[in-house]
Design a protein around this motif. Structure first.
Motif, PDB file in Angstrom:
ATOM      1  N   VAL A  24       0.269  -1.103  -0.163  1.00 35.14           N
ATOM      2  CA  VAL A  24      -0.145  -0.037  -0.040  1.00 35.14           C
ATOM      3  C   VAL A  24       0.885   1.285  -0.333  1.00 35.14           C
ATOM      4  O   VAL A  24       1.690   1.542   0.525  1.00 35.14           O
ATOM      5  CB  VAL A  24      -1.236   0.582   1.619  1.00 35.14           C
ATOM      6  N   THR A  25       0.047   2.567  -0.471  1.00 38.06           N
ATOM      7  CA  THR A  25       0.930   4.038  -0.373  1.00 38.06           C
ATOM      8  C   THR A  25       0.282   5.489  -0.171  1.00 38.06           C
ATOM      9  O   THR A  25      -1.237   4.653  -0.763  1.00 38.06           O
ATOM     10  CB  THR A  25       1.403   4.494  -2.030  1.00 38.06           C
ATOM     11  N   ILE A  26       0.145   5.852   1.004  1.00 37.09           N
ATOM     12  CA  ILE A  26      -0.697   6.115   1.512  1.00 37.09           C
ATOM     13  C   ILE A  26       0.126   7.942   2.113  1.00 37.09           C
ATOM     14  O   ILE A  26       1.198   8.250   2.413  1.00 37.09           O
ATOM     15  CB  ILE A  26      -0.814   5.960   3.026  1.00 37.09           C
ATOM     16  N   THR A  27      -0.257   8.967   0.557  1.00 37.81           N
ATOM     17  CA  THR A  27      -0.198   9.994   0.340  1.00 37.81           C
ATOM     18  C   THR A  27      -0.824  11.686   0.542  1.00 37.81           C
ATOM     19  O   THR A  27      -2.167  11.005   0.410  1.00 37.81           O
ATOM     20  CB  THR A  27      -0.031  10.023  -0.801  1.00 37.81           C
ATOM     21  N   ASP A  28      -0.272  11.679   2.115  1.00 43.61           N
ATOM     22  CA  ASP A  28      -0.921  13.282   2.004  1.00 43.61           C
ATOM     23  C   ASP A  28      -0.517  14.197   1.115  1.00 43.61           C
ATOM     24  O   ASP A  28       0.472  14.697   1.062  1.00 43.61           O
ATOM     25  CB  ASP A  28      -0.148  13.162   3.958  1.00 43.61           C
ATOM     26  N   LEU A  29      -1.700  14.401   0.460  1.00 43.62           N
ATOM     27  CA  LEU A  29      -1.836  15.427  -0.875  1.00 43.62           C
ATOM     28  C   LEU A  29      -0.907  16.807  -0.167  1.00 43.62           C
ATOM     29  O   LEU A  29      -0.577  17.630  -1.311  1.00 43.62           O
ATOM     30  CB  LEU A  29      -2.538  15.663  -1.573  1.00 43.62           C
ATOM     31  N   SER A  30      -1.317  17.117   1.076  1.00 41.85           N
ATOM     32  CA  SER A  30      -0.306  18.725   1.223  1.00 41.85           C
ATOM     33  C   SER A  30       1.167  18.520   1.420  1.00 41.85           C
ATOM     34  O   SER A  30       1.539  19.330   1.518  1.00 41.85           O
ATOM     35  CB  SER A  30      -0.596  18.838   3.313  1.00 41.85           C
ATOM     36  N   GLY A  31       1.653  17.027   1.190  1.00 38.70           N
ATOM     37  CA  GLY A  31       2.849  17.165   2.004  1.00 38.70           C
ATOM     38  C   GLY A  31       3.423  17.446   2.683  1.00 38.70           C
ATOM     39  O   GLY A  31       4.461  17.867   2.860  1.00 38.70           O
TER      40      GLY A  31
END
Length: 108
Positions: A24-31
């Motif tokens: 899995v990859t979990i990405t916080d798009l706020s950076g």
């Protein structure tokens, strides 16, 4: 999808992690947070659940399903009064019954 929400709300990290694909990859798009890759990293990132008050949980305000993509609008509850009741948006890609990718857009 509902199983991972229920495990999150129960603060059951192992069951929560079992809803996700091993890669899995979990990405916080706020950076603001690094990308989480793999279920072991996911367990570390969500270890805070074990220390949260039992009242801490999310309610799904709205769920949209389009093939393998699920979009949840979540209401966070059980936080201290000064934190309010924030809403969050979560976008998931589900493959073979497991969450393969998750993206969390910024709230502002």
């Amino acid at each position: 999808m509902q199983a991972q929400v229920e495990a999150y709300n129960a603060h059951d990290i192992d069951t929560f992690a079992s809803c996700y694909a091993p890669d899995v990859t979990i990405t916080d798009l706020s950076g603001k947070r690094p990308v989480v890759t793999g279920t072991e990293a996911l367990k570390k990132a969500y270890a805070f659940l074990a220390t949260m008050p039992k009242a801490f949980h999310v309610d799904i305000v709205q769920r949209v399903v389009n093939g393998p993509v699920v979009v949840d609008q979540e209401q966070v509850l059980g936080l201290p009064a000064d934190k309010g009741k924030p809403r969050a948006l979560a976008v998931y890609e589900v493959r073979n019954g497991k969450i393969l990718h998750a993206w969390f857009p910024p709230r502002e």
